[in-house]
Design a protein around this motif. Structure first.
Motif, PDB file in Angstrom:
ATOM      1  N   ARG A 396       0.954  -1.231  -0.060  1.00 19.47           N
ATOM      2  CA  ARG A 396       0.095  -0.161  -0.192  1.00 19.47           C
ATOM      3  C   ARG A 396       0.785   1.247   0.281  1.00 19.47           C
ATOM      4  O   ARG A 396       2.237   1.266   0.262  1.00 19.47           O
ATOM      5  CB  ARG A 396      -1.069  -0.033   1.291  1.00 19.47           C
ATOM      6  CG  ARG A 396      -0.030   0.083   2.633  1.00 19.47           C
ATOM      7  CD  ARG A 396      -1.147   0.052   3.816  1.00 19.47           C
ATOM      8  NE  ARG A 396      -0.412  -0.260   5.071  1.00 19.47           N
ATOM      9  CZ  ARG A 396      -0.888  -0.996   6.269  1.00 19.47           C
ATOM     10  NH1 ARG A 396      -2.173  -1.604   5.963  1.00 19.47           N
ATOM     11  NH2 ARG A 396      -0.397  -0.833   7.225  1.00 19.47           N
ATOM     12  N   ARG A 397       0.152   2.186  -0.426  1.00 18.20           N
ATOM     13  CA  ARG A 397       0.869   3.790  -0.179  1.00 18.20           C
ATOM     14  C   ARG A 397       0.500   4.198   1.004  1.00 18.20           C
ATOM     15  O   ARG A 397      -0.645   3.952   1.808  1.00 18.20           O
ATOM     16  CB  ARG A 397       0.307   4.592  -1.367  1.00 18.20           C
ATOM     17  CG  ARG A 397       0.850   4.317  -2.744  1.00 18.20           C
ATOM     18  CD  ARG A 397       0.201   5.143  -3.851  1.00 18.20           C
ATOM     19  NE  ARG A 397       0.791   5.137  -5.077  1.00 18.20           N
ATOM     20  CZ  ARG A 397       0.342   5.803  -6.124  1.00 18.20           C
ATOM     21  NH1 ARG A 397      -0.621   6.749  -6.166  1.00 18.20           N
ATOM     22  NH2 ARG A 397       0.715   5.445  -7.467  1.00 18.20           N
ATOM     23  N   THR A 398       1.347   4.781   1.690  1.00 19.24           N
ATOM     24  CA  THR A 398       1.152   5.250   2.962  1.00 19.24           C
ATOM     25  C   THR A 398       1.807   7.011   3.189  1.00 19.24           C
ATOM     26  O   THR A 398       2.593   7.209   2.718  1.00 19.24           O
ATOM     27  CB  THR A 398       1.964   4.457   3.996  1.00 19.24           C
ATOM     28  OG1 THR A 398       1.396   3.271   3.790  1.00 19.24           O
ATOM     29  CG2 THR A 398       1.587   5.022   5.579  1.00 19.24           C
ATOM     30  N   THR A 399       0.994   7.506   3.751  1.00 21.54           N
ATOM     31  CA  THR A 399       1.280   8.896   4.314  1.00 21.54           C
ATOM     32  C   THR A 399       1.032   8.987   5.832  1.00 21.54           C
ATOM     33  O   THR A 399       0.004   8.550   6.319  1.00 21.54           O
ATOM     34  CB  THR A 399       0.591   9.916   3.643  1.00 21.54           C
ATOM     35  OG1 THR A 399       0.768   9.985   2.284  1.00 21.54           O
ATOM     36  CG2 THR A 399       0.831  11.410   4.094  1.00 21.54           C
ATOM     37  N   ARG A 416       5.697  15.041   7.980  1.00 17.75           N
ATOM     38  CA  ARG A 416       4.744  14.200   7.586  1.00 17.75           C
ATOM     39  C   ARG A 416       5.403  13.747   6.095  1.00 17.75           C
ATOM     40  O   ARG A 416       5.629  14.276   5.166  1.00 17.75           O
ATOM     41  CB  ARG A 416       3.274  14.841   7.072  1.00 17.75           C
ATOM     42  CG  ARG A 416       2.245  14.159   6.696  1.00 17.75           C
ATOM     43  CD  ARG A 416       0.943  14.844   6.766  1.00 17.75           C
ATOM     44  NE  ARG A 416      -0.277  13.945   6.537  1.00 17.75           N
ATOM     45  CZ  ARG A 416      -0.737  13.103   7.169  1.00 17.75           C
ATOM     46  NH1 ARG A 416      -0.360  13.142   8.519  1.00 17.75           N
ATOM     47  NH2 ARG A 416      -1.820  12.495   6.794  1.00 17.75           N
ATOM     48  N   ALA A 417       5.275  12.408   6.012  1.00 19.47           N
ATOM     49  CA  ALA A 417       6.113  11.783   4.790  1.00 19.47           C
ATOM     50  C   ALA A 417       5.271  10.858   4.012  1.00 19.47           C
ATOM     51  O   ALA A 417       4.133  10.249   4.616  1.00 19.47           O
ATOM     52  CB  ALA A 417       7.233  10.959   5.562  1.00 19.47           C
ATOM     53  N   SER A 418       5.365  10.618   2.857  1.00 24.21           N
ATOM     54  CA  SER A 418       4.737   9.869   1.969  1.00 24.21           C
ATOM     55  C   SER A 418       5.655   8.733   1.573  1.00 24.21           C
ATOM     56  O   SER A 418       6.802   8.982   1.050  1.00 24.21           O
ATOM     57  CB  SER A 418       4.006  10.744   0.796  1.00 24.21           C
ATOM     58  OG  SER A 418       3.034  11.433   1.448  1.00 24.21           O
ATOM     59  N   GLY A 419       5.152   7.608   1.339  1.00 24.60           N
ATOM     60  CA  GLY A 419       6.076   6.530   0.775  1.00 24.60           C
ATOM     61  C   GLY A 419       5.163   5.256   0.359  1.00 24.60           C
ATOM     62  O   GLY A 419       3.848   5.339   0.222  1.00 24.60           O
ATOM     63  N   TYR A 420       5.584   4.136   0.603  1.00 25.16           N
ATOM     64  CA  TYR A 420       4.898   2.998   0.315  1.00 25.16           C
ATOM     65  C   TYR A 420       5.490   1.751   0.956  1.00 25.16           C
ATOM     66  O   TYR A 420       6.610   1.742   1.812  1.00 25.16           O
ATOM     67  CB  TYR A 420       4.935   2.592  -1.412  1.00 25.16           C
ATOM     68  CG  TYR A 420       6.309   2.468  -1.739  1.00 25.16           C
ATOM     69  CD1 TYR A 420       7.127   1.091  -1.941  1.00 25.16           C
ATOM     70  CD2 TYR A 420       7.120   3.425  -1.959  1.00 25.16           C
ATOM     71  CE1 TYR A 420       8.491   0.932  -2.372  1.00 25.16           C
ATOM     72  CE2 TYR A 420       8.558   3.784  -2.629  1.00 25.16           C
ATOM     73  CZ  TYR A 420       9.105   2.291  -2.667  1.00 25.16           C
ATOM     74  OH  TYR A 420      10.357   2.040  -3.212  1.00 25.16           O
ATOM     75  N   LEU A 461       8.428   2.374   6.167  1.00 21.70           N
ATOM     76  CA  LEU A 461       8.158   3.249   4.948  1.00 21.70           C
ATOM     77  C   LEU A 461       9.089   3.334   3.709  1.00 21.70           C
ATOM     78  O   LEU A 461      10.218   4.041   4.049  1.00 21.70           O
ATOM     79  CB  LEU A 461       7.668   4.421   5.506  1.00 21.70           C
ATOM     80  CG  LEU A 461       6.697   5.588   4.650  1.00 21.70           C
ATOM     81  CD1 LEU A 461       5.501   4.910   4.383  1.00 21.70           C
ATOM     82  CD2 LEU A 461       6.824   6.948   5.279  1.00 21.70           C
ATOM     83  N   ASP A 467      10.659  11.982  -0.448  1.00 21.83           N
ATOM     84  CA  ASP A 467       9.720  13.015   0.030  1.00 21.83           C
ATOM     85  C   ASP A 467      10.755  14.367   0.324  1.00 21.83           C
ATOM     86  O   ASP A 467      11.710  14.349   1.250  1.00 21.83           O
ATOM     87  CB  ASP A 467       9.460  12.385   1.327  1.00 21.83           C
ATOM     88  CG  ASP A 467       8.074  13.242   1.669  1.00 21.83           C
ATOM     89  OD1 ASP A 467       8.466  14.741   2.055  1.00 21.83           O
ATOM     90  OD2 ASP A 467       7.048  12.765   1.885  1.00 21.83           O
TER      91      ASP A 467
END
Length: 509
Positions: A396-399, A416-420, A461, A467
């Motif tokens: 899944r993609r995750t933030t 706040r970081a976004s990744g997978y 993550l 990011d």
């Protein structure tokens, strides 16, 4: 619409297919065309998570709710594709889609790979002999390509390895079978820096059947150093033998900014400037998602080192334990090299240690495998955590935001970081150690933990260093965006390809 298909073949692995495909995707997208990439089969542990898609391929999937013939759920809810196709889709200004890489092989051992079909792990295909797999997967591959062709003006297709491996030709599902199916206009690229480029081009062409030779519209010499004028008369001689022109001679270019699909970084690709921070990344045999470290190569003053021996860790400011496709086996390798002591010694001196996904699992107390997924093993014991491998895979993609951190990772507090996420392991506090007061601080719910001293951080993550907020917090730096990289690739290609060639490739007859 029915897309024109342009295909990039190579005389060998590493010839330059992936970056050339990426450059073509951006070039045609800049012409105002609707473009999609495609690679029928990719073998790589560098994978990305794509968003859920509502596309269902007629004839390739069973009715909603039924079991798929390859053993996975029928409904498409997103999944994994090779990183190269993920970047190519961004270059094409298209939404990444499992159809762009319908078959992904993720090596787990020298003789075994996990098979991902249409984004989902297939245990049945993973257990099937390689040669018996082709007929099973070809319908889904063809349906995925046909669906992309129906929705786009141009589909840029990447081959794999060499199309002229005569022992594999009968069961081919990624090179000339795809080219014939799509009637693709093919470019054949070779790495001239290796030597023997004209022999590679001629030999590849000569081993193909005549109908497949007719699909090759141009030869590309990649990674050339020196005066291109010195190549004469070889290009004309090759054209006289084959009828195929050399349409581009591409100079060596180390710092284009695109992650190497299966490559490594070295000092030739290090960002220029004085070194202010050295980051050692443990290069264990089943490393996965190594492409996520590409942005660090572009940070001024940062030097990355692949660590395969304890000496490689000497003088490092950070040690990073990256993702792994076979965590228990890679942990065994780590110990055999003495790298476990190097990591422990670095941590004992208060040095920064970061574990990502499999690296996080290794930092804990134990790996527990009751499903035969990965293997049991004692961990390095740098975090009071335990990981149990689950039969189901988290994709899944995750933030999420970091809580307050301490020590060398304090700069990430509140970021706040976004990744997978791509992992079988489920990690939690070790209960017996918690009872004794040794508790890991959970700094991102269910995703990241820090030791009490603050210098050891583990995180599920992937993509942290992609990011901008994370890079800004850790390094105070901005690096070239992917958009800048893609445009640079397209500009480079336009400069060095013979005039009119790129337009001719997509001109409908």
């Amino acid at each position: 619409m029915t897309a024109v298909c342009v295909m990039v073949l190579g005389t060998t692995s590493g010839a330059g297919k992936s970056w050339l495909t990426t450059a073509l995707c951006r070039h045609y997208a800049r012409q105002g065309l609707k473009v999609a990439p495609f690679k029928a089969q990719n073998m790589s542990n560098n994978a990305r998570v794509v968003a859920p898609t509502l596309h269902r391929l007629r004839g390739s999937l069973p009715p909603e709710g039924a079991d798929a013939p390859w053993g996975g759920p029928a409904a498409h809810r997103g999944g994994e594709i090779g990183s190269a196709q993920y970047f190519q889709s961004l270059a094409a200004r298209a939404e990444p889609d499992v159809r762009m890489n319908p078959l992904l092989l993720k090596p787990e051992a020298d003789t075994h790979s996990q098979v991902v079909l249409m984004g989902e792990v297939s245990r049945a295909l993973s257990d099937m002999p390689w040669r018996g797999r082709s007929d099973k997967v070809w319908p889904a591959i063809a349906a995925a390509l046909d669906a992309l062709r129906a929705e786009n003006d141009v589909v840029v297709i990447e081959g794999a390895g060499s199309p002229a491996e005569i022992n594999l030709h009968a069961s081919d599902i990624v090179n000339m079978r795809v080219a014939r199916h799509a009637q693709a206009r093919c470019l054949l690229v070779t790495d001239i820096d290796r030597g023997g480029a004209f022999a590679h081009l001629y030999g590849t062409w000569a081993l193909l059947p005549e109908d497949e030779r007719a699909l090759i519209k141009g030869f590309v010499l990649n990674k050339f150093r020196g005066d291109a004028g010195l190549l004469a008369p070889a290009p004309q001689m090759l054209q006289d033998l084959t009828g195929v022109p050399v349409v581009a001679t591409l100079p060596m270019w180390w710092q284009h900014g695109l992650p190497e699909e299966d490559g490594v970084f070295d000092d030739r690709t290090r960002a220029a400037g004085a070194v202010k921070k050295t980051i050692a990344v443990i290069a264990w045999p089943r490393i996965s998602n190594l492409d996520e470290f590409q942005p660090l190569k572009n940070v001024p003053g940062v030097r990355l080192v692949w660590a395969r021996t304890p000496a490689d860790c000497a003088g490092a400011d950070w040690i990073v334990l990256p993702g792994s496709k076979s965590t228990a086996a890679d942990l065994q390798w780590l110990r055999a090299q003495g790298l476990d002591q190097a990591v422990a010694g670095h941590a004992a001196k208060g040095g920064a240690v970061l574990g990502i996904c499999g690296g996080l699992q290794v930092l804990g107390e134990a790996l527990i495998d009751t499903h035969g997924i990965d293997g049991n093993a004692p961990g390095l014991g740098l975090l009071p955590l335990v990981t149990a491998f689950d039969a189901d895979k988290t994709v899944r993609r995750t933030t999420a935001a970091f809580a307050t951190l301490t020590g060398p990772w304090a700069a990430l507090s509140g970021v706040r970081a976004s990744g997978y996420e791509i992992h079988h392991g489920q990690t939690a506090q070790h209960p017996a150690m918690a009872a004794k007061g040794d508790i890991a601080r959970e700094v991102m719910p269910g995703l990241a933990w820090q030791n009490a001293a603050g210098h050891v951080l583990g995180c599920y993550l992937h993509g942290l260093f992609e990011d901008p907020a994370v890079l800004q917090a850790l390094f105070g730096a901005r690096v070239p965006t992917l958009e800048t990289v893609f445009d640079g690739l397209a500009d480079f290609l336009q400069t060095h390809v013979e005039p009119g060639v790129l337009d001719d490739l997509i001109r409908k007859n």
